[in-house]
Scaffold this motif. Structure first.
Motif, PDB file in Angstrom:
ATOM      1  N   ALA A   1     -43.346   3.110 -26.203  1.00  0.00           N
ATOM      2  CA  ALA A   1     -43.274   3.990 -27.376  1.00  0.00           C
ATOM      3  C   ALA A   1     -44.234   5.172 -27.232  1.00  0.00           C
ATOM      4  O   ALA A   1     -43.940   6.283 -27.668  1.00  0.00           O
ATOM      5  N   ASP A   2     -45.354   4.922 -26.582  1.00  0.00           N
ATOM      6  CA  ASP A   2     -46.353   5.992 -26.410  1.00  0.00           C
ATOM      7  C   ASP A   2     -46.111   6.829 -25.152  1.00  0.00           C
ATOM      8  O   ASP A   2     -46.951   7.662 -24.787  1.00  0.00           O
ATOM      9  N   GLY A   3     -45.022   6.548 -24.462  1.00  0.00           N
ATOM     10  CA  GLY A   3     -44.724   7.322 -23.245  1.00  0.00           C
ATOM     11  C   GLY A   3     -45.628   6.988 -22.068  1.00  0.00           C
ATOM     12  O   GLY A   3     -45.754   7.773 -21.132  1.00  0.00           O
ATOM     13  N   ARG A   4     -46.252   5.804 -22.093  1.00  0.00           N
ATOM     14  CA  ARG A   4     -47.143   5.448 -20.975  1.00  0.00           C
ATOM     15  C   ARG A   4     -46.541   4.404 -20.053  1.00  0.00           C
ATOM     16  O   ARG A   4     -47.161   4.016 -19.056  1.00  0.00           O
ATOM     17  N   ALA A   5     -45.341   3.902 -20.378  1.00  0.00           N
ATOM     18  CA  ALA A   5     -44.665   2.986 -19.446  1.00  0.00           C
ATOM     19  C   ALA A   5     -43.233   3.460 -19.313  1.00  0.00           C
ATOM     20  O   ALA A   5     -42.653   3.986 -20.270  1.00  0.00           O
ATOM     21  N   TYR A   6     -42.694   3.336 -18.106  1.00  0.00           N
ATOM     22  CA  TYR A   6     -41.329   3.832 -17.894  1.00  0.00           C
ATOM     23  C   TYR A   6     -40.544   2.891 -16.994  1.00  0.00           C
ATOM     24  O   TYR A   6     -41.104   2.186 -16.152  1.00  0.00           O
ATOM     25  N   ALA A   7     -39.225   2.931 -17.228  1.00  0.00           N
ATOM     26  CA  ALA A   7     -38.338   2.022 -16.504  1.00  0.00           C
ATOM     27  C   ALA A   7     -37.984   2.610 -15.139  1.00  0.00           C
ATOM     28  O   ALA A   7     -37.726   3.805 -15.026  1.00  0.00           O
ATOM     29  N   CYS A   8     -37.982   1.750 -14.123  1.00  0.00           N
ATOM     30  CA  CYS A   8     -37.628   2.176 -12.767  1.00  0.00           C
ATOM     31  C   CYS A   8     -36.532   1.245 -12.256  1.00  0.00           C
ATOM     32  O   CYS A   8     -36.522   0.054 -12.581  1.00  0.00           O
ATOM     33  N   TYR A   9     -35.650   1.793 -11.438  1.00  0.00           N
ATOM     34  CA  TYR A   9     -34.520   0.986 -10.980  1.00  0.00           C
ATOM     35  C   TYR A   9     -34.459   0.845  -9.464  1.00  0.00           C
ATOM     36  O   TYR A   9     -33.506   0.287  -8.945  1.00  0.00           O
ATOM     37  N   GLU A  10     -35.452   1.362  -8.741  1.00  0.00           N
ATOM     38  CA  GLU A  10     -35.373   1.252  -7.285  1.00  0.00           C
ATOM     39  C   GLU A  10     -35.408  -0.219  -6.859  1.00  0.00           C
ATOM     40  O   GLU A  10     -36.138  -1.024  -7.445  1.00  0.00           O
TER      41      GLU A  10
END
Ligand code: GLU
Length: 445
Positions: free
Chosen positions: A91-100
């Protein structure tokens, strides 16, 4: 009561070895020295490799060392907390999803390395559109989650290393959750340290880079990082890293080899510091002499030969009460008097059994100088054998002219069958008159 709260956080994926036992001890001593709290945290999120048996053995080792913890918890019981923390970061933009996939990541790294660039994750996933993500999901891919590091310098004053700083541009955004939904240690540990109000994190220097990233994670979760201390790793006596044999040496093995917990604690509390190792038989003294600020950056040398020396000196301080149960289990009799007679000569408490056998079981004597041992048999005073030694050997010396080694060694060889061992005088009552006379005459007795 101070507000110091530290934790020892083993992963139950193996037995404790000297290196991680030292981390536990340093935390324990720091807590006790400051009237603080020592928590045991079981880092069991790696469900493939964690076992109940390893956890039991870790607990048994801590108890054996006399390091009672004040509270405990386990990460596998707190998975919802880690999920909630991830949601907060997203929510705070400090974690993001990765798909590699792992293969794709390996290819990226290879390309970076061959181009002479550091293999830092390129954050390609930050640019994924919602459509692209949906496409990955429909292919059956699940995201892993990374923490977005702030591209700045992280600095802290380390309790052991002094001023440390790390520029985050050299680090990949750490993975917090795997694609199978399992939390990674980096994340779980920070959430726990926040929730349990840990004030000081003391661990091995192999965690320094982790700490740099974790300090940002603490802040991203709205907390302030605890004070950090990274103790130098253990090296063998030659200053190289611990050999495979030493590095994997389990505490259970050391215990079986006759190492006293107090000896191990005396040594581990001091190696890597500028203070001398002082063999102490009780933890209170070790706590009183503990000072984390004495730990230095140089690798701490762990030398099994030094441990053996410290062990002998600790055994020499052990009162009968400390060993009575163990002696009884070995069928060693003779009570306190026997223990006091032999303790100066033991590399392990269990060796008392050997000397009990020498005193009380039939033994083939060694006759080196029959004139001395014959005279000794003849001149053995009547009465209590507890205090005959001085007069007895004096009269044997007078009768035979033997002195020094020439007098004492034949008696020792006849009575014990060997050239070295505890003082003979206090052993006489345990050997008993009949055996003494038989052995001096060269008869098995
Ligand atoms: N489970 C981690 C380890 O054994 C704990 C490290 C830490 O103290 O944070 O390395």
């Amino acid at each position: 009561m101070s507000n110091v709260k530290v934790r020892f956080a083993p992963s139950p994926t193996g037995n404790l070895h000297v290196g991680n036992l030292r981390t536990a001890l340093v935390n324990f001593l720091f807590a006790r020295r400051h009237g603080g709290h020592f928590m045991l945290r079981i880092d069991d999120t790696d469900t493939d490799r964690s076992t109940a048996a390893f956890e039991e053995s870790i607990r048994a080792d801590l108890v054996w060392m006399g390091m009672q913890w004040d509270s405990e918890d386990r990460q596998s019981a707190r998975l919802e907390r880690y999920d909630a923390a991830l949601q907060q970061l997203v929510a705070d933009g400090r974690a993001y999803a990765c798909y590699e996939t792992p293969e794709e990541l390996a290819l990226k790294r290879k390309a970076q390395l061959s181009a002479g660039r550091p293999p830092v994750y390129d954050r390609a996933a930050l640019n994924l559109t919602d459509e692209r993500k949906a496409a990955f999901e429909s292919e059956g891919r699940r995201p892993h989650w990374r923490f977005l590091l702030d591209n700045s310098e992280v600095a802290w004053t380390d309790m052991v290393r002094g001023d440390v700083s790390y520029h985050m541009s050299s680090l990949s955004d750490p993975v917090l959750f795997r694609e199978d939904g399992r939390v990674i240690y980096t994340m779980a540990s920070v959430v726990d340290d926040i929730d349990y109000a840990i004030t000081h994190i003391i661990r091995g220097e192999d965690h320094v880079t982790n700490s740099a990233a974790q300090i940002q994670l603490f802040e991203a979760l709205g907390a302030t990082a605890p004070v950090m201390g990274h103790v130098a790793l253990l090296a063998g006596a030659d200053g190289e890293g611990l050999s495979k044999r030493l590095g994997s040496l389990s505490i259970g093995q050391l215990r079986e080899d006759g190492t006293e917990a107090a000896a191990l604690a005396s040594l581990l509390a001091r190696i890597g510091t500028s203070d001398p190792v002082v063999p102490c038989a009780d933890m209170t003294t070790i706590i009183e002499g503990f000072d984390l600020s004495r730990f230095g950056r140089a690798t701490a040398k762990f030398d099994p030969a030094e441990l053996a020396q410290v062990n002998m000196r600790v055994i020499q301080q052990l009162g009968f009460a400390a060993v009575a149960d163990r002696l009884a289990a070995l069928d060693v009799g003779g009570g306190e008097a026997f223990w006091l007679a032999v303790r100066d000569n033991l590399e392990a408490v269990s060796e008392a059994e050997y000397w009990w056998q020498v005193c009380t079981a039939p033994l083939k004597p060694v006759i080196e100088a029959a004139e001395v041992t014959d005279a000794a048999a003849e001149l053995l005073p009547a009465g209590d054998l507890g205090d005959v030694w001085g007069d007895w050997t004096k009269s044997v010396g007078a009768a035979t002219g033997a002195r020094g080694r020439g007098l004492f060694m034949p008696i020792r060889l006849a009575l014990t069958g060997q050239a070295r061992g505890p003082e003979i005088a206090p052993l006489l009552p345990f050997i008993g008159r009949e055996r003494i006379l038989a052995r001096l005459r060269g008869e098995t007795g």
